[in-house]
Design a protein around this motif. Structure first.
Motif, PDB file in Angstrom:
ATOM      1  N   ALA A 195       0.832  -1.206   0.000  1.00 43.61           N
ATOM      2  CA  ALA A 195       0.000   0.000   0.000  1.00 43.61           C
ATOM      3  C   ALA A 195       0.866   1.255   0.000  1.00 43.61           C
ATOM      4  O   ALA A 195       0.571   2.243  -0.686  1.00 43.61           O
ATOM      5  CB  ALA A 195      -0.920  -0.010   1.215  1.00 43.61           C
ATOM      6  N   LEU A 196       1.970   1.232   0.770  1.00 43.37           N
ATOM      7  CA  LEU A 196       2.877   2.379   0.804  1.00 43.37           C
ATOM      8  C   LEU A 196       3.454   2.649  -0.574  1.00 43.37           C
ATOM      9  O   LEU A 196       3.499   3.800  -1.031  1.00 43.37           O
ATOM     10  CB  LEU A 196       4.002   2.109   1.806  1.00 43.37           C
ATOM     11  CG  LEU A 196       5.128   3.154   1.823  1.00 43.37           C
ATOM     12  CD1 LEU A 196       4.606   4.494   2.327  1.00 43.37           C
ATOM     13  CD2 LEU A 196       6.295   2.663   2.684  1.00 43.37           C
ATOM     14  N   VAL A 197       3.921   1.612  -1.252  1.00 43.78           N
ATOM     15  CA  VAL A 197       4.488   1.780  -2.587  1.00 43.78           C
ATOM     16  C   VAL A 197       3.455   2.337  -3.551  1.00 43.78           C
ATOM     17  O   VAL A 197       3.737   3.255  -4.333  1.00 43.78           O
ATOM     18  CB  VAL A 197       5.044   0.439  -3.102  1.00 43.78           C
ATOM     19  CG1 VAL A 197       5.476   0.566  -4.559  1.00 43.78           C
ATOM     20  CG2 VAL A 197       6.216  -0.013  -2.250  1.00 43.78           C
ATOM     21  N   ALA A 198       2.241   1.820  -3.508  1.00 43.88           N
ATOM     22  CA  ALA A 198       1.187   2.267  -4.424  1.00 43.88           C
ATOM     23  C   ALA A 198       0.860   3.735  -4.218  1.00 43.88           C
ATOM     24  O   ALA A 198       0.751   4.508  -5.186  1.00 43.88           O
ATOM     25  CB  ALA A 198      -0.069   1.414  -4.232  1.00 43.88           C
ATOM     26  N   VAL A 199       0.696   4.156  -2.966  1.00 40.66           N
ATOM     27  CA  VAL A 199       0.353   5.556  -2.677  1.00 40.66           C
ATOM     28  C   VAL A 199       1.516   6.475  -3.044  1.00 40.66           C
ATOM     29  O   VAL A 199       1.313   7.563  -3.608  1.00 40.66           O
ATOM     30  CB  VAL A 199      -0.033   5.727  -1.195  1.00 40.66           C
ATOM     31  CG1 VAL A 199      -0.236   7.201  -0.856  1.00 40.66           C
ATOM     32  CG2 VAL A 199      -1.302   4.936  -0.882  1.00 40.66           C
ATOM     33  N   ALA A 200       2.737   6.065  -2.735  1.00 43.24           N
ATOM     34  CA  ALA A 200       3.905   6.889  -3.045  1.00 43.24           C
ATOM     35  C   ALA A 200       4.065   7.082  -4.547  1.00 43.24           C
ATOM     36  O   ALA A 200       4.424   8.166  -5.012  1.00 43.24           O
ATOM     37  CB  ALA A 200       5.165   6.265  -2.454  1.00 43.24           C
ATOM     38  N   GLN A 201       3.804   6.040  -5.340  1.00 51.48           N
ATOM     39  CA  GLN A 201       3.930   6.155  -6.788  1.00 51.48           C
ATOM     40  C   GLN A 201       2.821   7.011  -7.383  1.00 51.48           C
ATOM     41  O   GLN A 201       3.062   7.812  -8.282  1.00 51.48           O
ATOM     42  CB  GLN A 201       3.918   4.760  -7.409  1.00 51.48           C
ATOM     43  CG  GLN A 201       5.176   3.957  -7.152  1.00 51.48           C
ATOM     44  CD  GLN A 201       5.126   2.574  -7.767  1.00 51.48           C
ATOM     45  OE1 GLN A 201       4.057   2.023  -8.019  1.00 51.48           O
ATOM     46  NE2 GLN A 201       6.294   1.988  -8.012  1.00 51.48           N
ATOM     47  N   ALA A 202       1.608   6.847  -6.875  1.00 51.87           N
ATOM     48  CA  ALA A 202       0.472   7.603  -7.424  1.00 51.87           C
ATOM     49  C   ALA A 202       0.410   9.020  -6.882  1.00 51.87           C
ATOM     50  O   ALA A 202      -0.235   9.889  -7.478  1.00 51.87           O
ATOM     51  CB  ALA A 202      -0.831   6.870  -7.114  1.00 51.87           C
ATOM     52  N   ARG A 203       1.078   9.275  -5.729  1.00 47.17           N
ATOM     53  CA  ARG A 203       1.039  10.587  -5.071  1.00 47.17           C
ATOM     54  C   ARG A 203      -0.393  11.000  -4.711  1.00 47.17           C
ATOM     55  O   ARG A 203      -0.708  12.179  -4.587  1.00 47.17           O
ATOM     56  CB  ARG A 203       1.671  11.674  -5.957  1.00 47.17           C
ATOM     57  CG  ARG A 203       3.166  11.527  -6.188  1.00 47.17           C
ATOM     58  CD  ARG A 203       3.926  11.777  -4.889  1.00 47.17           C
ATOM     59  NE  ARG A 203       5.340  12.015  -5.103  1.00 47.17           N
ATOM     60  CZ  ARG A 203       6.274  11.075  -5.118  1.00 47.17           C
ATOM     61  NH1 ARG A 203       5.919   9.803  -4.956  1.00 47.17           N
ATOM     62  NH2 ARG A 203       7.546  11.380  -5.288  1.00 47.17           N
ATOM     63  N   ASN A 204      -1.250  10.002  -4.563  1.00 46.60           N
ATOM     64  CA  ASN A 204      -2.653  10.306  -4.307  1.00 46.60           C
ATOM     65  C   ASN A 204      -3.341   9.033  -3.815  1.00 46.60           C
ATOM     66  O   ASN A 204      -3.195   7.971  -4.424  1.00 46.60           O
ATOM     67  CB  ASN A 204      -3.322  10.822  -5.596  1.00 46.60           C
ATOM     68  CG  ASN A 204      -4.765  11.211  -5.380  1.00 46.60           C
ATOM     69  OD1 ASN A 204      -5.648  10.360  -5.331  1.00 46.60           O
ATOM     70  ND2 ASN A 204      -5.005  12.509  -5.268  1.00 46.60           N
ATOM     71  N   PHE A 205      -4.086   9.150  -2.709  1.00 48.34           N
ATOM     72  CA  PHE A 205      -4.750   7.971  -2.152  1.00 48.34           C
ATOM     73  C   PHE A 205      -5.851   7.454  -3.071  1.00 48.34           C
ATOM     74  O   PHE A 205      -5.993   6.238  -3.261  1.00 48.34           O
ATOM     75  CB  PHE A 205      -5.331   8.293  -0.772  1.00 48.34           C
ATOM     76  CG  PHE A 205      -4.328   8.192   0.344  1.00 48.34           C
ATOM     77  CD1 PHE A 205      -4.113   6.992   1.001  1.00 48.34           C
ATOM     78  CD2 PHE A 205      -3.593   9.301   0.740  1.00 48.34           C
ATOM     79  CE1 PHE A 205      -3.180   6.888   2.023  1.00 48.34           C
ATOM     80  CE2 PHE A 205      -2.659   9.213   1.763  1.00 48.34           C
ATOM     81  CZ  PHE A 205      -2.446   8.002   2.407  1.00 48.34           C
ATOM     82  N   ARG A 206      -6.633   8.349  -3.648  1.00 51.27           N
ATOM     83  CA  ARG A 206      -7.746   7.909  -4.496  1.00 51.27           C
ATOM     84  C   ARG A 206      -7.232   7.227  -5.765  1.00 51.27           C
ATOM     85  O   ARG A 206      -7.773   6.203  -6.194  1.00 51.27           O
ATOM     86  CB  ARG A 206      -8.640   9.093  -4.854  1.00 51.27           C
ATOM     87  CG  ARG A 206      -9.441   9.644  -3.691  1.00 51.27           C
ATOM     88  CD  ARG A 206     -10.445  10.703  -4.133  1.00 51.27           C
ATOM     89  NE  ARG A 206     -11.191  11.240  -3.022  1.00 51.27           N
ATOM     90  CZ  ARG A 206     -12.271  10.658  -2.494  1.00 51.27           C
ATOM     91  NH1 ARG A 206     -12.722   9.518  -3.015  1.00 51.27           N
ATOM     92  NH2 ARG A 206     -12.889  11.202  -1.469  1.00 51.27           N
TER      93      ARG A 206
END
Length: 320
Positions: free
Chosen positions: A11-22
């Motif tokens: 989850a951390l990697v996904a949010v960091a790459q997208a720069r956005n929770f949604r």
């Protein structure tokens, strides 16, 4: 001893790459609140803030950056190792995510993916159509389809679909009867032209070539459409000339609703390419798709996708 959950690290990697929770939640198929809870749980376990959150952006802290530098390739290796187990199955399984131009999604890919999915019933294919340039890997896609000048040089690219395409000009017989037939691209400045605006906001010029001479026209007209269907409908209704991928006009040309115009000025370009990174552990669904596209039988099927008017110069413009 710190023992965070593997899914929380993902989850951390996904949010960091997208720069956005949604955005990260949409790519992972979960809710934004569940990702937020995963990050809070992870930060509590490690005792360090990993992400700075504001109402407008999400960015890694210094500690988060250091963790991500080591965590991202490690999780990639784990995913690759698990995915490699697919090789021991009778048929590969998993999800393949592709980002493609609208023209490819609407007019090119259908017969290709139908054949692929029939041959690989265990694979789920997810296609996102957009004409905006994005970092497909950072956005969570396995591969993308674009044209040559839009593909990063460190990517592997192979042809997919027609080897050439056209960007053609057509008009309704009623329009030409009333306004005359343009004989040269420069004549278009005196005609009503139906233009297209890409999602990026770009309204492309109309480009023509003959005998090594290239001409770009910035036309005017009554309609700027964001979809091909709107533009083609307006052209059939006699509102003006349209300059668009031939795949969108082939039916109208065959029915006589539209007439090809300036065919000797149509310009040729190579067709689209499937591109993906050079990975040590390529996801099995992607490997299956690449092998399928490169197979002799499939190459032959795609190479038979010839233009409507073989005697004319082929044409296709680049996506902006």
């Amino acid at each position: 001893m710190i023992d965070p959950d593997l899914s929380d690290l993902g989850a951390l990697v996904a949010v960091a790459q997208a720069r956005n929770f949604r955005a990260a939640a949409a790519l992972r198929g979960v809710s934004a609140s569940s990702l937020s809870e995963a990050i809070r749980r992870l930060e509590t376990r490690v005792g360090v803030r990993l992400l700075n959150r504001t109402t407008r952006s999400v960015t890694p802290t210094e500690a988060g950056v250091q963790l991500l530098e080591r965590l991202t390739p490690a999780l990639g290796d784990i995913a690759g190792a698990l995915d490699a187990l697919n090789r021991f199955r009778d048929s590969p399984t998993g999800t393949l995510k592709l980002n493609v131009p609208t023209i490819a999604a609407q007019r090119i890919l259908s017969p290709i993916i139908n054949r692929f999915l029939a041959a690989h019933p265990g694979i789920t294919l997810e296609i996102s159509a957009t004409d905006s340039f994005i970092d497909v890997l950072a956005a969570g896609f396995d591969a993308g389809i674009r044209y040559d000048e839009s593909i990063e040089r460190d990517m592997i690219a192979i042809p997919i679909g027609p080897r050439t395409q056209r960007f053609v000009v057509g008009a309704a017989p009623s329009y030409l009867a009333e306004h005359g037939i343009p004989e040269h691209p420069h004549d278009l400045v005196n005609h009503a032209c139906i233009r297209h605006r890409f999602a990026s906001g770009v309204i492309p010029s109309w480009e023509f070539e003959r005998d090594g001479k290239t001409i770009k026209i910035t036309p005017k007209g009554p309609l700027i459409a964001s979809t091909a269907e709107l533009g083609v409908g307006a052209a059939v209704a006699g509102l003006g000339l349209i300059h668009i991928f031939e795949e969108y006009l082939s039916d109208a040309f065959q029915s006589g609703d539209l007439v090809p115009v300036l065919t000797e000025w149509w310009q040729s370009f190579t067709g689209p390419r499937l591109y993906y990174p050079s990975r040590t552990h390529m996801p099995v669904p992607l490997r299956a798709f690449v092998d399928f596209i490169k197979s002799p039988a499939e190459r032959a099927a795609q190479e038979h996708l010839t233009p409507l008017h073989p005697s004319s110069r082929c044409a296709m413009t680049r996506l902006p």
